[in-house]
Scaffold this active site. Structure first.
Site, short mmCIF file in Angstrom:
data_model
loop_
_atom_site.label_atom_id
_atom_site.label_comp_id
_atom_site.label_asym_id
_atom_site.label_seq_id
_atom_site.Cartn_x
_atom_site.Cartn_y
_atom_site.Cartn_z
N ARG A 238 -0.46 44.70 10.14
CA ARG A 238 -0.98 44.90 11.48
C ARG A 238 -0.75 46.36 11.85
O ARG A 238 0.32 46.92 11.54
CB ARG A 238 -0.27 43.99 12.50
N GLU A 267 -7.17 49.05 17.43
CA GLU A 267 -8.36 48.72 16.63
C GLU A 267 -9.52 48.50 17.56
O GLU A 267 -9.38 47.74 18.51
CB GLU A 267 -8.10 47.46 15.80
N HIS A 286 -10.23 46.93 8.84
CA HIS A 286 -9.61 45.60 8.84
C HIS A 286 -10.45 44.59 8.03
O HIS A 286 -10.95 43.60 8.58
CB HIS A 286 -9.38 45.10 10.28
C1 GLV Z 1 -6.18 39.01 9.18
O1 GLV Z 1 -5.71 40.07 9.46
C2 GLV Z 1 -5.50 37.77 9.39
O2 GLV Z 1 -4.45 37.73 10.04
O3 GLV Z 1 -6.02 36.74 8.92
#
Ligand code: GLV
Length: 329
Positions: A238, A267, A286
């Site tokens: 994250r 983000e 991401h």
């Molecule tokens: C993606 O980042 C997830 O947490 O599935």
């Protein structure tokens, strides 16, 4: 009467098909997430919500839901965008999608590691800009991956997936986690270390923790300063696990060689963020779990959680199973 559900974005069709068989669904069709107020309005009178990590499911949102709401199902493994404590206090089960994205995410973290070490993105930019004139004996040098030391912070499923891949590259594997994992240590030949030792000794540091108050800005000036000069940082966990201002300082002063991030704070990253002015960073939007197969598995898993919740059955993957003992009492 069929249950009524709001789905906050178009997800892979298989998941939507499953949902349509059990519920009347409204799917938000826009490419960007529904704004917070609209999210509340759409969900308030419904029985269930299928949401994404881009939706803010905070205490205010949960308080605004009607008494009929039975389930919140997130199509992601991380649920740091959801106030799980607030959902639990209202007895609402929250589902997530662990396990199905482990290999896909570890594959991508590995792709970032290799791209950063071997300067793949820089090389591509160089070629496209017409600067490739000859084979250069001292151009685009980077560190070897084979035989190097990999430090894994967060040794859960995905962290262990990194270790599994690292074995094939004859790497020395160090890990740090809240708890020791003796079985995985044996399986992957990984050594448990303190965080400082891991940072000092690793050529590559890869982050695989969840985001919590304990891991917020875990990689700050002090910890980045402990990394090897020439070290490479990979973040597929994250964004806020890394302090972006501290990372800018570490990269621009070359106190570490490079970073590769699939997640940022915030983000999306601002177009004018100073990190984007640097050559020694790779930033992807991401996408670590974005394989055809995995996104379909995540969608069907999120649908299965939602359907179970609507039926009043335990969710196959629930992050707050304590709601069931509360209901029983
Ligand atoms: C993606 O980042 C997830 O947490 O599935």
């Amino acid at each position: 009467m069929k249950s009524r559900v709001f789905v906050t974005r178009v997800i892979p069709e298989k998941g939507l098909e499953m949902l349509r068989q059990h519920a009347d669904i409204e799917v938000w069709q826009e490419p960007l997430p529904p704004p917070y107020q609209i999210l509340i309005e759409k969900t308030r009178g419904r029985d269930g919500l299928l949401c994404l990590l881009t939706d803010r499911i905070d205490a205010g949102f949960i308080a605004a839901l009607g008494p009929q709401v039975k389930v919140i199902s997130q199509m992601a493994v991380g649920v740091d965008n959801i106030d799980v404590a607030a959902a639990t206090a209202r007895g609402i089960p929250v589902g997530n999608t662990p396990g199905v994205l482990t290999d896909t995410t570890a594959d991508f973290a590995w792709a970032l590691l290799m791209a950063a070490a071997r300067r793949v993105v820089e090389g591509d930019r160089f070629t496209r800009s017409g600067r490739w004139k000859t084979w250069g004996p001292i151009d685009f040098l980077g560190p070897d991956i084979s035989g190097a030391t990999l430090g894994i912070i967060g040794f859960g499923r995905i962290g262990q997936g990194m270790a599994k891949r690292a074995r094939g590259f004859d790497m020395r594997i160090l890990y740090f986690d809240r708890t020791r994992k003796p079985e995985a240590e044996r399986e992957y030949g990984a050594t448990f270390t303190g965080l400082d030792d891991l940072l000092r000794e690793s050529d590559f540091v890869s982050l695989h923790t969840d985001l919590s108050p304990k891991t917020y800005h875990l990689m700050n000036d002090v910890r980045l300063g402990k990394m090897k000069q020439g070290g490479i940082l990979i973040n597929t966990a994250r964004g806020p696990v890394v302090d972006p201002a501290a990372l800018y300082r570490a990269l621009s002063s070359r106190s570490i060689a490079c970073a590769a991030l699939d997640v940022t704070e915030p983000e999306p990253i601002d177009r004018n963020d100073p990190l984007l002015s640097l050559d020694n960073i790779i930033i992807t939007p991401h996408i670590a779990s974005a394989s055809h197969q995995t996104r379909t598995r995540m969608a069907t898993m999120a649908a299965a959680n939602l359907i179970a919740g609507l039926k009043g059955e335990p969710l196959p993957n629930c992050v707050n199973p304590q709601v069931y003992s509360m209901i029983a009492k």
